[in-house]
Design an enzyme around this catalytic site. Structure first.
Site, PDB file in Angstrom:
ATOM      1  N   LYS A 154       0.824  -1.209   0.000  1.00 36.02           N
ATOM      2  CA  LYS A 154       0.000   0.000   0.000  1.00 36.02           C
ATOM      3  C   LYS A 154       0.862   1.265   0.000  1.00 36.02           C
ATOM      4  CE  LYS A 154      -4.154  -1.785  -0.072  1.00 36.02           C
ATOM      5  NZ  LYS A 154      -5.116  -1.824   1.032  1.00 36.02           N
TER       6      LYS A 154
ATOM      7  N   ARG B 135      -4.302 -10.252   3.766  1.00 34.71           N
ATOM      8  CA  ARG B 135      -4.446 -10.329   2.302  1.00 34.71           C
ATOM      9  C   ARG B 135      -3.163  -9.772   1.693  1.00 34.71           C
ATOM     10  NH1 ARG B 135      -6.207  -6.956  -1.861  1.00 34.71           N
ATOM     11  NH2 ARG B 135      -7.358  -8.029  -3.533  1.00 34.71           N
TER      12      ARG B 135
END
Length: 276
Positions: free
Chosen positions: A221, A255
Site C-alpha cells: 500500500k 491479504r
C-alpha cells in the site's frame, strides 16, 4: 474461531494468509501479470505452493482514481478463472462489489464474497443473504475509488470505521446471515490519510471488541511507500512487517501479494508466541 464459508469452515485460531490473484490489466502493483486464465491459474498454484490458505480473485482494480470496469468485462475476466480454481480444494474468495459477479462466482462454487463497498450496492446484500453459507468480508471505504484519496476522511478514524462496520453487520444479521459468516476489514488505504492508516493499525484491537474476525490488507500500500520512500515494487519488507504487526494486534487473515515472505514472517511470530 471458525469462519463459515460455502465449502469450508476456516479455523482462524491460526492466522490465515489470503493470496491476491489480480486478473486485471491495471492493478496498482501487478496489473497485467496474471490477466489470462492460464497465467492466473499458474499464479493460484504458485501461491498455494508458497503457503496461501485462501485465494482472492479480482477482476477490477480499486486503486485510487481507477475507472469502473463494465459488468460484462469483469465477468469475462473472473469467471473462467473461478471455474477452474474451485477445483484446487482451497477456500476461494471473489473480490467484487457487483452483485451479478458475486452471484455468478457463488454459483460456480466460490466460498467468500470480499466487497470493498460492504454490500452497499443495490442487490449485493440480497445475493449474500440468499446464499445458505458463503462467507463475506465487509470493508470500510470512504467515498469511492475514483474520489477517496481526493478528499480523505477527517477526524478520529477508528470510531468511524467501527461504527460503519457495526452498522453494515447489523443490517446483514437482520437479513438472516449468521455472524459466523462475517469478517471485517478496516480498509487500509481506502479514503484514509497515511496517519489514519497507521492509527488503524496501532489501535486495531479497538475493532475487535464486537467479536468479528479482522482481515488486514496492507500489502504494497501507498502508506508503506510514504513512510519508507520505496516504490511499489520495493515494498516487500514493509508489507511483511505490516502483516506481522496486524496479526500481533489481532488480525486473523492477511491479504497479501507476497505469500512466501509473509508465511515466513508469520512463522517467526508463531515461534515467538509458542515460547510464551
Amino acid at each position: 474461531m471458525l469462519w463459515q464459508t460455502s465449502r469450508f469452515q476456516i479455523d482462524l485460531a491460526t492466522p490465515r494468509v489470503m493470496g491476491i490473484v489480480n486478473v486485471t490489466p491495471d492493478s496498482f502493483s501487478d496489473g497485467g501479470q496474471h490477466a489470462g486464465v492460464s497465467a492466473a491459474l499458474r499464479h493460484c498454484e504458485q501461491l498455494l505452493a508458497q503457503g496461501a490458505h485462501i485465494l482472492d480473485i479480482g477482476g477490477e482494480s480499486t486503486r485510487p482514481g481507477s475507472p469502473a470496469v463494465p459488468l460484462d468485462e469483469e465477468l469475462a475476466r473472473v469467471l473462467p478463472v473461478v471455474r477452474e480454481a474451485v477445483a484446487l480444494g482451497v477456500p476461494l474468495s471473489i473480490d467484487t462489489y457487483k452483485p451479478q459477479v458475486m452471484q455468478a462466482a457463488l454459483d460456480l462454487g466460490a466460498d467468500i464474497v470480499n466487497d470493498i463497498w460492504a454490500l452497499r450496492r443495490d442487490g449485493a446484500a440480497e445475493v449474500v443473504a440468499r446464499h445458505p453459507a458463503c462467507g463475506v468480508c465487509l470493508m470500510h471505504m470512504h467515498r469511492d475509488p475514483q474520489t477517496m484519496q481526493v478528499a480523505p476522511m477527517e477526524g478520529d478514524v477508528v470510531p468511524q470505521v467501527l461504527s460503519f462496520l457495526a452498522q453494515q453487520t447489523s443490517a446483514l444479521l437482520a437479513r438472516g446471515v449468521a455472524a459466523s459468516r462475517i469478517v471485517w476489514d478496516a480498509g487500509t488505504g481506502f479514503g484514509k490519510t497515511v496517519a489514519q492508516n497507521f492509527a488503524l493499525l496501532a489501535r486495531q484491537r479497538e475493532l475487535l471488541g464486537a467479536g468479528y474476525p479482522l482481515l488486514a490488507g496492507w500489502s504494497r500500500k501507498s502508506s508503506l511507500g510514504a513512510v519508507t520512500g520505496l516504490d511499489v515494487g520495493q515494498r516487500l519488507v514493509p508489507s511483511v512487517a505490516a502483516a506481522v504487526l496486524a496479526v500481533e494486534r489481532g488480525a486473523r487473515v492477511v491479504r497479501v501479494h507476497d505469500v512466501a515472505a509473509t508465511v515466513a514472517g508469520l512463522k517467526v511470530w508463531s515461534a515467538m508466541n509458542s515460547e510464551n
